[in-house]
Design a protein around this motif. Sequence first.
Motif, PDB file in Angstrom:
ATOM      1  N   HIS A 197       2.633   4.514   9.075  1.00 30.06           N
ATOM      2  CA  HIS A 197       2.403   3.920   7.757  1.00 30.06           C
ATOM      3  C   HIS A 197       1.834   4.994   6.831  1.00 30.06           C
ATOM      4  O   HIS A 197       0.627   5.075   6.625  1.00 30.06           O
ATOM      5  CB  HIS A 197       1.431   2.734   7.858  1.00 30.06           C
TER       6      HIS A 197
ATOM      7  N   SER B 114       6.920   4.451   5.703  1.00 37.38           N
ATOM      8  CA  SER B 114       6.053   3.288   5.465  1.00 37.38           C
ATOM      9  C   SER B 114       6.651   2.080   6.173  1.00 37.38           C
ATOM     10  O   SER B 114       7.246   1.208   5.566  1.00 37.38           O
ATOM     11  CB  SER B 114       5.872   3.023   3.971  1.00 37.38           C
TER      12      SER B 114
ATOM     13  N   GLY C  37       7.034  -1.508   5.006  1.00 34.88           N
ATOM     14  CA  GLY C  37       6.637  -1.425   3.603  1.00 34.88           C
ATOM     15  C   GLY C  37       5.152  -1.191   3.414  1.00 34.88           C
ATOM     16  O   GLY C  37       4.636  -1.347   2.312  1.00 34.88           O
TER      17      GLY C  37
ATOM     18  N   ASN D   6       1.968   1.391   3.507  1.00 32.72           N
ATOM     19  CA  ASN D   6       1.525   2.783   3.455  1.00 32.72           C
ATOM     20  C   ASN D   6       0.001   2.780   3.505  1.00 32.72           C
ATOM     21  O   ASN D   6      -0.648   2.193   2.647  1.00 32.72           O
ATOM     22  CB  ASN D   6       2.031   3.452   2.175  1.00 32.72           C
TER      23      ASN D   6
ATOM     24  N   THR E 232      -3.224  -2.787   0.668  1.00 37.68           N
ATOM     25  CA  THR E 232      -2.901  -3.473   1.914  1.00 37.68           C
ATOM     26  C   THR E 232      -3.974  -4.491   2.267  1.00 37.68           C
ATOM     27  O   THR E 232      -3.675  -5.597   2.701  1.00 37.68           O
ATOM     28  CB  THR E 232      -2.720  -2.447   3.052  1.00 37.68           C
TER      29      THR E 232
END
Length: 79
Positions: free
Chosen positions: A10, A15, A18, A20, A30
């Motif tokens: 990540h 990623s 999706g 990161n 996140t």
Amino acid sequence: MLVNSCTGCHNNSVSSGGINLSGYNNVLATVQLQRNGIPVIMGSVKRLQGYTAMPPSYTLNECNVAILQHWIDQGANNN
């Protein structure tokens, strides 16, 4: 902990899913992703039902999970 356990998959180049986790702003984004009031990252590292277990090949130790939860509970400050 995130660098050692998460950013291999990540990061800025890869990623997965999706997500990161490279750098504070990406981690904060996140942390703010929630499902039923639970940050998705916590559902994943705690391996709760309905979340994708992360990291997939092993379980983080309880101390690291508690540290991450405490950091989020304290406002996920850039520290």
